[in-house]
Design a protein around this motif. Structure first.
Motif, mmCIF file in Angstrom:
data_model
loop_
_atom_site.group_PDB
_atom_site.id
_atom_site.type_symbol
_atom_site.label_atom_id
_atom_site.label_comp_id
_atom_site.label_asym_id
_atom_site.label_seq_id
_atom_site.Cartn_x
_atom_site.Cartn_y
_atom_site.Cartn_z
ATOM 1 N N ALA A 43 -16.782 -18.303 5.974
ATOM 2 C CA ALA A 43 -15.547 -18.596 6.593
ATOM 3 C C ALA A 43 -15.459 -18.170 7.938
ATOM 4 N N HIS A 44 -14.373 -18.634 8.608
ATOM 5 C CA HIS A 44 -14.141 -18.153 9.877
ATOM 6 C C HIS A 44 -12.689 -17.382 10.107
ATOM 7 N N PHE A 45 -12.600 -16.254 10.859
ATOM 8 C CA PHE A 45 -11.536 -15.793 11.102
ATOM 9 C C PHE A 45 -11.498 -15.071 12.642
ATOM 10 N N ASP A 46 -10.277 -14.871 13.078
ATOM 11 C CA ASP A 46 -10.171 -14.291 14.353
ATOM 12 C C ASP A 46 -9.782 -12.836 14.346
ATOM 13 N N LEU A 47 -10.295 -11.976 15.287
ATOM 14 C CA LEU A 47 -9.635 -10.627 15.492
ATOM 15 C C LEU A 47 -9.212 -10.421 17.023
ATOM 16 N N GLN A 48 -8.342 -9.623 17.208
ATOM 17 C CA GLN A 48 -8.006 -9.243 18.471
ATOM 18 C C GLN A 48 -8.239 -7.874 18.853
ATOM 19 N N ASP A 49 -8.481 -7.262 20.058
ATOM 20 C CA ASP A 49 -8.732 -5.949 20.592
ATOM 21 C C ASP A 49 -9.547 -5.206 19.429
ATOM 22 N N ILE A 50 -10.982 -6.057 19.524
ATOM 23 C CA ILE A 50 -12.046 -5.228 18.609
ATOM 24 C C ILE A 50 -13.211 -5.570 19.514
ATOM 25 N N GLU A 51 -14.350 -4.577 19.615
ATOM 26 C CA GLU A 51 -15.549 -4.546 20.072
ATOM 27 C C GLU A 51 -16.478 -5.454 19.104
ATOM 28 N N GLN A 73 -6.555 -14.132 8.609
ATOM 29 C CA GLN A 73 -6.458 -15.151 7.794
ATOM 30 C C GLN A 73 -7.855 -15.889 7.829
ATOM 31 N N THR A 74 -8.474 -16.077 6.985
ATOM 32 C CA THR A 74 -9.614 -16.840 7.026
ATOM 33 C C THR A 74 -9.302 -18.457 6.810
ATOM 34 N N LEU A 75 -10.528 -18.930 7.247
ATOM 35 C CA LEU A 75 -10.521 -20.448 6.769
ATOM 36 C C LEU A 75 -11.913 -20.737 6.588
ATOM 37 N N GLY A 76 -12.078 -21.439 5.105
ATOM 38 C CA GLY A 76 -13.311 -21.490 4.500
ATOM 39 C C GLY A 76 -13.841 -22.738 4.848
ATOM 40 N N GLU A 91 -7.764 -14.910 -1.086
ATOM 41 C CA GLU A 91 -6.499 -13.920 -0.944
ATOM 42 C C GLU A 91 -7.082 -12.543 -1.073
ATOM 43 N N CYS A 92 -8.212 -12.234 -2.006
ATOM 44 C CA CYS A 92 -8.943 -11.043 -1.860
ATOM 45 C C CYS A 92 -9.621 -10.776 -0.718
ATOM 46 N N LEU A 93 -10.271 -11.723 -0.219
ATOM 47 C CA LEU A 93 -11.063 -11.494 1.201
ATOM 48 C C LEU A 93 -10.226 -11.231 2.198
ATOM 49 N N ASP A 94 -8.796 -12.009 2.412
ATOM 50 C CA ASP A 94 -7.920 -11.824 3.725
ATOM 51 C C ASP A 94 -7.389 -10.349 3.377
ATOM 52 N N LYS A 95 -7.155 -9.835 1.959
ATOM 53 C CA LYS A 95 -6.433 -8.512 1.854
ATOM 54 C C LYS A 95 -7.514 -7.446 2.458
ATOM 55 N N ALA A 96 -8.703 -7.641 2.184
ATOM 56 C CA ALA A 96 -9.766 -6.461 2.458
ATOM 57 C C ALA A 96 -9.993 -6.716 4.203
ATOM 58 N N LEU A 97 -10.056 -7.857 4.516
ATOM 59 C CA LEU A 97 -10.340 -7.809 6.064
ATOM 60 C C LEU A 97 -9.032 -7.199 6.747
ATOM 61 N N SER A 98 -7.795 -7.709 6.361
ATOM 62 C CA SER A 98 -6.664 -7.069 7.114
ATOM 63 C C SER A 98 -6.690 -5.591 6.981
ATOM 64 N N VAL A 99 -6.980 -4.968 5.819
ATOM 65 C CA VAL A 99 -6.819 -3.591 5.760
ATOM 66 C C VAL A 99 -7.953 -2.838 6.281
ATOM 67 N N TYR A 100 -9.133 -3.458 6.622
ATOM 68 C CA TYR A 100 -10.305 -2.743 7.310
ATOM 69 C C TYR A 100 -10.215 -3.082 8.611
ATOM 70 N N PHE A 101 -9.871 -4.007 9.209
ATOM 71 C CA PHE A 101 -9.402 -4.240 10.567
ATOM 72 C C PHE A 101 -7.944 -3.870 11.158
ATOM 73 N N ARG A 102 -7.140 -3.410 10.331
ATOM 74 C CA ARG A 102 -5.634 -2.827 10.452
ATOM 75 C C ARG A 102 -5.245 -3.826 11.456
ATOM 76 N N GLN A 103 -5.216 -5.359 11.013
ATOM 77 C CA GLN A 103 -4.437 -6.333 11.572
ATOM 78 C C GLN A 103 -4.499 -7.628 10.592
ATOM 79 N N VAL A 104 -3.443 -8.492 10.817
ATOM 80 C CA VAL A 104 -3.397 -9.620 9.783
ATOM 81 C C VAL A 104 -4.747 -10.376 9.932
#
Length: 248
Positions: A62-70, A44-47, A29-42
């Motif tokens: 853990a892995h996670f997906d991002l869109q529209d990012i270099e 969700q990690t999978l450990g 929960e803490c990690l997902d919130k930090a990642l979402s705030v930093y990258f300004r998109q929702v």
């Protein structure tokens, strides 16, 4: 969409394990919130697995997906993400992986250590288990080595875990004596819920003379959790290594 792996470590004392759950604070929960705030998109990690309440990790993926990012911006985000995380969770690495790379299913092995100390030490509080009484480490090591000869570890698993199989391949199980304590190290391709703590609890029964190493095979072959030892406290357990064929 791009997929990334994130490597982190955490002191699990304040958390109800890794996996998000209602009405309880978790590492995910803490990690997902930090990642979402930093990258300004929702996000969700999978450990790579799920650690229980109070269990620590010196290496967790853990892995996670991002869109529209270099890619370089994501990889360079460690400092910013750490600034958003509590002090007891730390990110050490973010790197791009194949779109189908999976933190849980693609792991080759996982290693845990369990720390036990035998004299009161306030600096080991919540980081190691205080066990009072003598232990026969030679007998414990003999029994631990036997684990590598078995595959079905139902007797060390919590019931109703919805796993398809209770088979695991243990490749390492040994003890190291330290100044005033013991470290148990175990490596396998996968672990069942509560498995390591139940194994240590059973080996403690060997060490204190309650059972002999020769009785361990019958306990394992019974596939009955009530025949094994009690689960030792979570405070001494650490996930220390997760290996992948594509991660150095």
């Amino acid at each position: 969409m791009q997929r990334f792996f994130i490597e982190l470590s955490y002191n699990g004392t304040a958390y109800h394990g890794w996996q998000i759950q209602p009405n309880a604070l978790t590492v995910q929960e803490c990690l997902d919130k930090a990642l979402s705030v930093y990258f300004r998109q929702v996000v969700q990690t999978l450990g790579c697995g799920r650690t229980d309440t109070g269990v620590h990790a010196t290496q967790f993926f853990a892995h996670f997906d991002l869109q529209d990012i270099e890619t370089h911006r994501a990889v360079a985000a460690i400092g910013g993400i750490n600034a958003l995380l509590p002090y007891d969770i730390a990110v050490s690495r973010i790197f791009k992986v194949a779109d189908d790379a999976h933190a849980r299913f693609h792991a080759d092995s996982r290693s845990y250590k369990y720390y036990l100390h035998q004299h009161k030490d306030p600096f080991k509080l919540d980081r190691s288990w205080l066990y009072k009484g003598p232990l026969n480490v030679v007998a414990m090591a003999e029994a631990a080595d036997m684990l590598k000869s078995f595959t079905d570890f139902s007797c060390f698993s919590k019931s109703n875990t919805q796993t398809l199989t209770n088979n695991c391949k243990i490749t390492r199980a040994d003890f190291e004596e330290t100044d005033g304590g013991l470290i148990f190290t175990i490596q396998a391709d996968r672990f069942l819920r509560n498995m390591v703590r139940a194994i240590v609890g059973t080996l403690i029964r060997v060490g204190n003379g309650e059972i002999t190493p020769a009785q361990l095979p019958a306990i394992i072959e019974s596939k009955n959790r009530s025949n094994a030892g009690q689960s030792v406290p979570a405070c001494g357990l650490y996930l220390v290594e997760v290996t992948y064929p594509f991660v150095n």
